[in-house]
Design a protein around this motif. Structure first.
Motif, PDB file in Angstrom:
ATOM      1  N   VAL A 142      42.257  38.640  50.345  1.00 35.02           N
ATOM      2  CA  VAL A 142      41.112  37.880  49.824  1.00 35.02           C
ATOM      3  C   VAL A 142      40.189  37.480  50.981  1.00 35.02           C
ATOM      4  O   VAL A 142      38.971  37.635  50.886  1.00 35.02           O
ATOM      5  CB  VAL A 142      41.586  36.640  49.033  1.00 35.02           C
ATOM      6  N   GLN A 143      40.763  37.016  52.066  1.00 36.64           N
ATOM      7  CA  GLN A 143      39.940  36.628  53.222  1.00 36.64           C
ATOM      8  C   GLN A 143      39.222  37.838  53.812  1.00 36.64           C
ATOM      9  O   GLN A 143      38.068  37.741  54.220  1.00 36.64           O
ATOM     10  CB  GLN A 143      40.799  35.944  54.292  1.00 36.64           C
ATOM     11  N   ARG A 185      36.310  38.497  51.658  1.00 39.75           N
ATOM     12  CA  ARG A 185      35.235  37.516  51.915  1.00 39.75           C
ATOM     13  C   ARG A 185      34.475  37.868  53.194  1.00 39.75           C
ATOM     14  O   ARG A 185      33.255  37.740  53.244  1.00 39.75           O
ATOM     15  CB  ARG A 185      35.816  36.111  52.026  1.00 39.75           C
ATOM     16  N   PHE A 228      39.387  43.099  47.593  1.00 40.71           N
ATOM     17  CA  PHE A 228      39.645  42.254  46.426  1.00 40.71           C
ATOM     18  C   PHE A 228      40.461  43.001  45.369  1.00 40.71           C
ATOM     19  O   PHE A 228      41.387  42.442  44.778  1.00 40.71           O
ATOM     20  CB  PHE A 228      38.339  41.740  45.822  1.00 40.71           C
ATOM     21  N   ALA A 285      44.024  43.157  46.331  1.00 38.45           N
ATOM     22  CA  ALA A 285      44.662  41.858  46.098  1.00 38.45           C
ATOM     23  C   ALA A 285      44.982  41.662  44.616  1.00 38.45           C
ATOM     24  O   ALA A 285      46.029  41.112  44.273  1.00 38.45           O
ATOM     25  CB  ALA A 285      43.774  40.731  46.611  1.00 38.45           C
ATOM     26  N   SER A 320      46.589  35.830  40.005  1.00 39.78           N
ATOM     27  CA  SER A 320      45.735  35.013  40.871  1.00 39.78           C
ATOM     28  C   SER A 320      44.265  35.177  40.490  1.00 39.78           C
ATOM     29  O   SER A 320      43.774  36.291  40.291  1.00 39.78           O
ATOM     30  CB  SER A 320      45.927  35.409  42.336  1.00 39.78           C
ATOM     31  N   LEU A 352      41.756  34.150  42.475  1.00 38.51           N
ATOM     32  CA  LEU A 352      40.931  34.314  43.674  1.00 38.51           C
ATOM     33  C   LEU A 352      40.415  35.736  43.883  1.00 38.51           C
ATOM     34  O   LEU A 352      39.220  35.924  44.142  1.00 38.51           O
ATOM     35  CB  LEU A 352      41.680  33.819  44.907  1.00 38.51           C
ATOM     36  N   PRO A 353      41.264  36.750  43.789  1.00 39.34           N
ATOM     37  CA  PRO A 353      40.731  38.102  43.966  1.00 39.34           C
ATOM     38  C   PRO A 353      39.715  38.491  42.894  1.00 39.34           C
ATOM     39  O   PRO A 353      38.720  39.151  43.189  1.00 39.34           O
ATOM     40  CB  PRO A 353      41.967  39.006  43.895  1.00 39.34           C
ATOM     41  N   GLY A 375      36.472  37.075  43.692  1.00 39.81           N
ATOM     42  CA  GLY A 375      35.853  37.886  44.736  1.00 39.81           C
ATOM     43  C   GLY A 375      35.207  39.143  44.187  1.00 39.81           C
ATOM     44  O   GLY A 375      34.110  39.525  44.604  1.00 39.81           O
TER      45      GLY A 375
END
Length: 70
Positions: free
Chosen positions: A12-13, A16, A31, A34, A41, A43-44, A47
């Motif tokens: 994920v980072q 980003r 992403f 991930a 999750s 978060l991905p 993204g």
């Protein structure tokens, strides 16, 4: 990534970082990888939506954001 290739927050980072550099294909790849590692999750998926939004594809962005909320 060599230490733990399945560590979702690292992907994920990375996504980003690529997004910040306007490297949309690389960001989307990070992403999506991930997402494959952890389908629960949000978060991905967020993204993925951010990449689509940065590309101007609001419909694809909305779809990704909706999946992130589930």
């Amino acid at each position: 990534m060599a230490i733990d290739a399945k560590f979702v927050p690292a992907h994920v980072q990375l996504g980003r970082l690529h997004l910040h550099l306007d490297e949309f294909d690389e960001a989307l790849g990070a992403f999506q990888h991930a997402v494959k590692l952890d389908r629960k999750s949000s978060l991905p998926l967020t993204g993925v939506g951010d990449v689509h939004r940065a590309r101007g594809d609001e419909k694809a962005a909305e779809k990704a954001y909706e999946k992130a909320l589930k």
